[in-house]
Design an enzyme around this catalytic site. Structure first.
Site, PDB file in Angstrom:
ATOM      1  N   ASP A  45      -7.779   6.478   2.953  1.00 16.50           N
ATOM      2  CA  ASP A  45      -7.710   6.346   1.753  1.00 16.50           C
ATOM      3  C   ASP A  45      -8.882   5.796   0.817  1.00 16.50           C
ATOM      4  O   ASP A  45      -9.537   4.982   1.298  1.00 16.50           O
ATOM      5  CB  ASP A  45      -6.660   5.350   1.234  1.00 16.50           C
ATOM      6  CG  ASP A  45      -5.571   5.823   0.151  1.00 16.50           C
ATOM      7  OD1 ASP A  45      -6.199   6.628  -0.831  1.00 16.50           O
ATOM      8  OD2 ASP A  45      -4.394   5.825   0.132  1.00 16.50           O
ATOM      9  N   HIS A  81     -13.329   9.465  -5.986  1.00 20.37           N
ATOM     10  CA  HIS A  81     -11.971   8.533  -6.019  1.00 20.37           C
ATOM     11  C   HIS A  81     -11.780   8.623  -4.470  1.00 20.37           C
ATOM     12  O   HIS A  81     -10.746   7.792  -4.197  1.00 20.37           O
ATOM     13  CB  HIS A  81     -11.082   9.045  -6.759  1.00 20.37           C
ATOM     14  CG  HIS A  81     -11.225   8.761  -8.391  1.00 20.37           C
ATOM     15  ND1 HIS A  81     -10.685   7.495  -8.691  1.00 20.37           N
ATOM     16  CD2 HIS A  81     -12.030   9.413  -9.214  1.00 20.37           C
ATOM     17  CE1 HIS A  81     -11.166   7.437 -10.293  1.00 20.37           C
ATOM     18  NE2 HIS A  81     -11.841   8.448 -10.450  1.00 20.37           N
TER      19      HIS A  81
HETATM   20  P1  ADQ Z   1      -4.108   8.607  -5.142  1.00 16.53           P
HETATM   21  O1  ADQ Z   1      -4.221   9.419  -3.658  1.00 16.53           O
HETATM   22  O2  ADQ Z   1      -3.042   9.204  -5.985  1.00 16.53           O
HETATM   23  O3  ADQ Z   1      -5.237   8.338  -5.895  1.00 16.53           O
HETATM   24  P2  ADQ Z   1      -3.176   5.554  -5.083  1.00 16.53           P
HETATM   25  O4  ADQ Z   1      -4.628   4.877  -5.064  1.00 16.53           O
HETATM   26  O5  ADQ Z   1      -2.306   4.913  -4.156  1.00 16.53           O
HETATM   27  O6  ADQ Z   1      -3.609   7.287  -4.438  1.00 16.53           O
HETATM   28  O7  ADQ Z   1      -2.599   5.659  -6.677  1.00 16.53           O
HETATM   29  C1  ADQ Z   1      -1.362   6.295  -6.786  1.00 16.53           C
HETATM   30  C2  ADQ Z   1      -0.811   6.007  -8.230  1.00 16.53           C
HETATM   31  O8  ADQ Z   1       0.417   6.738  -8.494  1.00 16.53           O
HETATM   32  C3  ADQ Z   1      -0.359   4.548  -8.036  1.00 16.53           C
HETATM   33  O9  ADQ Z   1      -0.898   3.989  -9.541  1.00 16.53           O
HETATM   34  C4  ADQ Z   1       1.007   4.630  -8.093  1.00 16.53           C
HETATM   35  O10 ADQ Z   1       1.594   3.472  -8.599  1.00 16.53           O
HETATM   36  C5  ADQ Z   1       1.512   5.833  -8.800  1.00 16.53           C
HETATM   37  N1  ADQ Z   1       2.574   6.265  -8.027  1.00 16.53           N
HETATM   38  C6  ADQ Z   1       2.885   6.487  -6.691  1.00 16.53           C
HETATM   39  N2  ADQ Z   1       4.114   6.862  -6.663  1.00 16.53           N
HETATM   40  C7  ADQ Z   1       4.828   7.165  -7.838  1.00 16.53           C
HETATM   41  C8  ADQ Z   1       5.955   7.405  -8.383  1.00 16.53           C
HETATM   42  N3  ADQ Z   1       6.997   7.749  -7.442  1.00 16.53           N
HETATM   43  N4  ADQ Z   1       6.205   7.015  -9.600  1.00 16.53           N
HETATM   44  C9  ADQ Z   1       5.177   6.726 -10.484  1.00 16.53           C
HETATM   45  N5  ADQ Z   1       4.058   6.533 -10.023  1.00 16.53           N
HETATM   46  C10 ADQ Z   1       3.757   6.607  -8.835  1.00 16.53           C
HETATM   47  C11 ADQ Z   1      -6.700   8.536  -5.584  1.00 16.53           C
HETATM   48  C12 ADQ Z   1      -7.430   8.305  -4.357  1.00 16.53           C
HETATM   49  C13 ADQ Z   1      -7.040   6.792  -4.101  1.00 16.53           C
HETATM   50  C14 ADQ Z   1      -7.411   5.879  -5.206  1.00 16.53           C
HETATM   51  C15 ADQ Z   1      -7.252   6.448  -6.484  1.00 16.53           C
HETATM   52  C16 ADQ Z   1      -8.061   5.761  -7.791  1.00 16.53           C
HETATM   53  O11 ADQ Z   1      -6.797   8.975  -3.430  1.00 16.53           O
HETATM   54  O12 ADQ Z   1      -7.558   6.485  -2.808  1.00 16.53           O
HETATM   55  O13 ADQ Z   1      -7.284   4.707  -5.161  1.00 16.53           O
HETATM   56  O14 ADQ Z   1      -7.485   7.867  -6.615  1.00 16.53           O
HETATM   57  O15 ADQ Z   1      -9.435   6.049  -7.576  1.00 16.53           O
END
Ligand code: ADQ
Length: 473
Positions: A364, A156
């Site tokens: 990311d 990921h």
């Molecule tokens: P993450 O590093 O966790 O994921 P991201 O892809 O932005 O990063 O996903 C975060 C998720 O958490 C989003 O769905 C967001 O809505 C949710 N989220 C964030 N803040 C929140 C809050 N305060 N309350 C509720 N929900 C919240 C890892 C990798 C990424 C990759 C994903 C998926 O680091 O690069 O995109 O996996 O493969």
């Protein structure tokens, strides 16, 4: 249809509601319930001398199997090697990388433990899909125990370029681990290029057209599977938020001001100090936005047991306090900084109300927030996404204002451009992004990976015959 088995560190409990569990967990749960399946992972609990067998229970067509871990092994695996070594390495933060042999051994022990516990639950024709950097050695351990079925792995997070990857003392062993999978999925073509370059230039692997890789006597396929979101759910949540209590309270609190939003786990890969500094720079260099724009940064705490995350939290509190101290008026607080999680519907309402989405990670894998922000917009009056060129999503979301997250003044200028962009340009840019978000959803991503894993071994020719008669050039 072959049964699907998912392995991931955290397992979304069957009772967790869709709005809370997150898009990935929901999509995996759906894929499992469609064909019937097993979800295998850590229970979230530790105990000294944990039992070899997982706790198994069923919910609908899905069987859950959750394993307890020894506390020292869990620390070495999770906070140690996975998040103290691999996470900084893959996010190009070599200064934060620690490598301890004891952590590496603990990481492998946990993978061995997982393989021993999983094997008795597997059937020969199962399709096993392993998620993320916590389990890179799992296929090799399962193969050692005699499992010959299809195993795929999805990474990921970014795959670093060879120069960076070579800093890992265990670099060759880890890619040797990957070669025991049939299919290795990465987020972007850049990641694929980085891994294939390492394999061909550093460890004498062969790359055939189409991404099939030969390493020693094994073959596997490496390809890009950019992850998406449940676009429909976000569109619908965002639409439903209009006129609801939360939207009303948000609007009242803003008193007609423009909103910019950031939503990121509190993690050093997300570039939060730079984003705060860029917002401060915006107010300094473009004083016309003072008292007119509020920035909301939602940053739920994560990995609080790792010291770098504690230091980042303190740094952000200081930076945020400094910005508000410098610019706030008695009736306007420029930066709202919240360390708490929200329901998906609330996030969707905040995204929709925001004229600018600021997503500026230093690196990311993909960044789902960027896609969620796009999906939640009002097509008639959409906001603008300011996006780091180092997020995987930058490959797809071409309608964004791409920024270099190391360039604070450049980010401030992009925020100003977003805040002043005419409606027509906003609509065009949003349409470009939305076409992508709607086409490549989390459901497509899931289906494509499973389909290709199902058929992948057909591409390798007869078992045991490494490259057929012809060695690819
Ligand atoms: P993450 O590093 O966790 O994921 P991201 O892809 O932005 O990063 O996903 C975060 C998720 O958490 C989003 O769905 C967001 O809505 C949710 N989220 C964030 N803040 C929140 C809050 N305060 N309350 C509720 N929900 C919240 C890892 C990798 C990424 C990759 C994903 C998926 O680091 O690069 O995109 O996996 O493969």
């Amino acid at each position: 249809m072959a049964r699907l088995v998912i392995v991931s560190n955290r397992v979304a409990s069957p009772k967790e509601r869709a709005a809370k569990a997150g898009g990935l967990a929901v999509a995996l749960r759906e894929a499992l319930s469609q064909r019937g399946g097993l979800w295998f992972g850590w229970s979230g609990e530790t105990e000294v001398n944990p039992p070899e067998a997982p706790k198994v229970f069923r919910s609908g067509r899905v069987t859950y199997a959750l394993l307890n871990l020894d506390p020292e092994d869990q620390r070495a695996h999770y906070a140690g090697y996975a998040n103290g070594t691999l996470w900084p390495l893959c996010h190009y933060r070599l200064g934060l990388l620690t490598f301890r042999r004891a952590d590496w051994e603990g990481y492998r022990r946990v993978n061995e433990h997982f393989a021993r516990a999983l094997l008795p639950l597997l059937k020969p024709d199962d399709i096993v899909w392993v998620h993320d950097y916590h389990f890179m050695p799992l296929a090799k351990e399962l193969r050692k125990l005699g499992f010959e079925g299809r195993i795929g792995y999805f990474h990921h997070i970014p795959w670093p370029t060879p120069e960076v990857y070579l800093s890992l003392p265990s670099h060759a062993a880890l890619v040797d681990d990957l070669s025991h999978y049939d299919l290795v999925g990465l987020q972007t073509e850049n990641d694929v290029r980085a891994l294939l370059t390492y394999i061909s230039s550093e460890i004498h692997g062969w790359i055939a057209p189409g991404g099939t890789v030969g390493l020693k006597d094994r073959r596997f396929r490496v390809a890009a599977y950019p992850i998406g979101i449940d676009a429909e759910a976000f569109v619908s949540d965002a639409k439903k938020s209009v006129g609801k209590d939360e939207e009303r309270r948000l609007n009242e609190s803003l008193a007609g001001r423009t909103l910019a939003v950031g939503v990121d786990r509190l993690d050093y890969s997300k570039g939060l100090p730079g984003k705060f500094a860029a917002f401060g720079e915006l107010l300094r260099s473009f004083p016309e936005h003072r008292s007119k724009v509020t920035m909301m940064q939602v940053a739920p705490l994560s990995r609080s047991e790792v010291s770098e995350y504690q230091a980042l939290r303190r740094e952000l509190e200081e930076l945020g306090g400094a910005i508000n101290g410098e610019f706030a008026e008695f009736d306007w607080v420029p930066l709202r900084y919240l360390n708490r999680p929200f329901q998906r519907a609330t996030l969707a309402a905040i995204y929709r109300r925001s004229r600018v989405g600021v997503v500026t990670p230093l690196r990311d894998g993909m960044n789902l927030v960027a896609k969620e922000y796009v999906a939640a917009q009002d097509p008639e009056d959409p906001g603008v996404l300011v996006l780091s060129r180092f997020a995987g999503a930058a490959d797809e979301l071409k309608g964004s204002l791409l920024v270099n997250p190391y360039d604070i003044e450049g980010m401030a200028a992009a925020m100003d451009r977003a805040l002043t962009m005419p409606l027509e340009e906003r609509q065009q840019r949003w349409r470009t992004n939305m076409d992508n978000v709607e086409t490549n959803t989390i459901h497509h991503w899931c289906q494509r990976f499973i389909d290709e894993l199902t058929n992948v071994t057909d591409q390798f020719g007869p078992a045991g015959d490494t490259w057929g008669n012809a060695r690819p050039q």
